[in-house]
Motif scaffolding. Structure first.
Motif, mmCIF file in Angstrom:
data_model
loop_
_atom_site.group_PDB
_atom_site.id
_atom_site.type_symbol
_atom_site.label_atom_id
_atom_site.label_comp_id
_atom_site.label_asym_id
_atom_site.label_seq_id
_atom_site.Cartn_x
_atom_site.Cartn_y
_atom_site.Cartn_z
ATOM 1 N N CYS A 1 33.435 39.148 32.777
ATOM 2 C CA CYS A 1 33.475 37.827 33.596
ATOM 3 C C CYS A 1 32.837 38.677 34.905
ATOM 4 C CB CYS A 1 34.711 37.369 33.825
ATOM 5 S SG CYS A 1 35.425 36.514 32.607
ATOM 6 N N SER B 1 42.618 38.412 31.749
ATOM 7 C CA SER B 1 44.064 37.582 32.084
ATOM 8 C C SER B 1 44.317 37.519 33.713
ATOM 9 C CB SER B 1 45.154 38.241 31.375
ATOM 10 O OG SER B 1 45.041 38.220 29.963
ATOM 11 N N ASP C 1 43.107 35.255 36.884
ATOM 12 C CA ASP C 1 42.365 34.059 37.484
ATOM 13 C C ASP C 1 41.433 34.042 38.631
ATOM 14 O OD1 ASP C 1 43.822 33.284 39.690
ATOM 15 O OD2 ASP C 1 45.363 32.552 38.444
ATOM 16 N N ASP C 2 40.517 33.232 38.743
ATOM 17 C CA ASP C 2 39.514 33.060 39.944
ATOM 18 C C ASP C 2 40.278 33.339 41.213
ATOM 19 O OD1 ASP C 2 37.782 32.647 37.969
ATOM 20 O OD2 ASP C 2 37.368 30.567 38.615
ATOM 21 N N GLU C 3 41.487 32.829 41.328
ATOM 22 C CA GLU C 3 42.057 32.762 42.840
ATOM 23 C C GLU C 3 42.636 34.230 42.904
ATOM 24 O OE1 GLU C 3 43.395 32.301 46.441
ATOM 25 O OE2 GLU C 3 41.996 30.865 45.411
ATOM 26 N N GLU C 4 43.136 34.780 42.000
ATOM 27 C CA GLU C 4 43.721 36.082 42.121
ATOM 28 C C GLU C 4 42.491 37.133 42.575
ATOM 29 O OE1 GLU C 4 47.523 36.439 39.338
ATOM 30 O OE2 GLU C 4 45.453 35.879 38.216
ATOM 31 N N TRP D 1 32.223 37.568 39.133
ATOM 32 C CA TRP D 1 32.321 36.691 40.252
ATOM 33 C C TRP D 1 31.518 37.082 41.417
ATOM 34 C CZ3 TRP D 1 36.125 38.946 37.211
ATOM 35 C CH2 TRP D 1 37.175 37.957 36.648
ATOM 36 N N GLN E 1 40.826 36.359 28.294
ATOM 37 C CA GLN E 1 39.604 35.977 29.154
ATOM 38 C C GLN E 1 39.758 36.351 30.549
ATOM 39 O OE1 GLN E 1 38.599 31.951 29.895
ATOM 40 N NE2 GLN E 1 36.176 32.583 29.847
ATOM 41 N N CYS E 2 38.617 37.283 30.923
ATOM 42 C CA CYS E 2 38.670 37.620 32.407
ATOM 43 C C CYS E 2 39.552 38.822 32.740
ATOM 44 C CB CYS E 2 38.554 36.747 33.315
ATOM 45 S SG CYS E 2 36.992 35.676 33.187
ATOM 46 N N ARG F 1 31.349 33.639 32.991
ATOM 47 C CA ARG F 1 32.309 34.150 31.957
ATOM 48 C C ARG F 1 31.568 34.232 30.527
ATOM 49 N NH1 ARG F 1 35.048 30.882 35.189
ATOM 50 N NH2 ARG F 1 36.964 31.454 35.907
ATOM 51 N N THR G 1 45.634 43.121 35.071
ATOM 52 C CA THR G 1 45.295 43.048 33.343
ATOM 53 C C THR G 1 46.161 43.836 32.556
ATOM 54 O OG1 THR G 1 42.861 42.917 34.101
ATOM 55 C CG2 THR G 1 43.236 43.432 31.910
#
Length: 171
Positions: free
Chosen positions: A73, A48, A50-53, A75, A45-46, A68, A166
């Motif tokens: 995804c 691999s 995360d949002d913070e990265e 942002w 998902q996304c 998502r 990714t």
């Protein structure tokens, strides 16, 4: 009145006759299928990531919206033309079509390679950049735009870093 009806029936018959049936052999052109490679890996998902990265690589404050779904995804920071980052994963779709589309709308593409995988990078005006990387019959794509706001980081640097994460995490 009869002539238009008869002409309509004849036209439909000719049209249907040209379509052929299921039992008819296909031409050699139809039976030859291009096989550019095997299906690619699972990206998670996304991609691999995360949002913070994404936030720290993109060098912006908090996101106002994160989407998502089954194809990727996104942002987003507030505003219609505000900054955003998106990840998409294309199964069985040629990367060349994405690259050509970028070039057609004024984003010249350059060849890149990440961890042995060919791809492209395309940018405009230091506000938008996209990176696509091929995996057999599949490809993944990161797009970074600062919209109508001054960039807080190099968009191509952000897209490249996210693509590298990714690829590093593929399964």
């Amino acid at each position: 009145m009869r002539a238009p009806v008869i002409l309509g029936v004849v036209a439909c018959s000719l049209l249907l006759a040209g379509c052929g049936g299921r039992d008819e052999p296909s031409s050699s052109q139809d039976s030859t299928t291009a096989n550019p490679g095997a299906a690619g890996p699972f990206f998670g998902q996304c991609g691999s990531v995360d949002d913070e990265e994404v936030r720290s690589t993109f060098a912006v404050g908090a996101f106002t919206m994160i989407t998502r779904n089954s194809v990727g995804c996104e942002w987003e920071v507030s505003g219609f033309a505000g900054p955003s980052v998106s990840f998409s994963w294309y199964r069985g779709s040629p990367i060349g079509r994405e690259r050509s589309g970028s070039e057609l709308i004024g984003r010249p593409a350059d060849d890149i390679e990440i961890d042995g995988h060919p791809g492209f990078s395309a940018a405009t005006d230091n506000y938008l950049c996209e990176v696509g990387v091929e995996f057999g019959k599949d490809f993944m794509h990161w797009s970074v735009t600062y919209g109508d706001q001054p960039p807080t980081a190099d968009p191509c640097g952000v897209a490249q870093q996210l693509a590298e994460l990714t690829i590093e995490r593929t399964q």
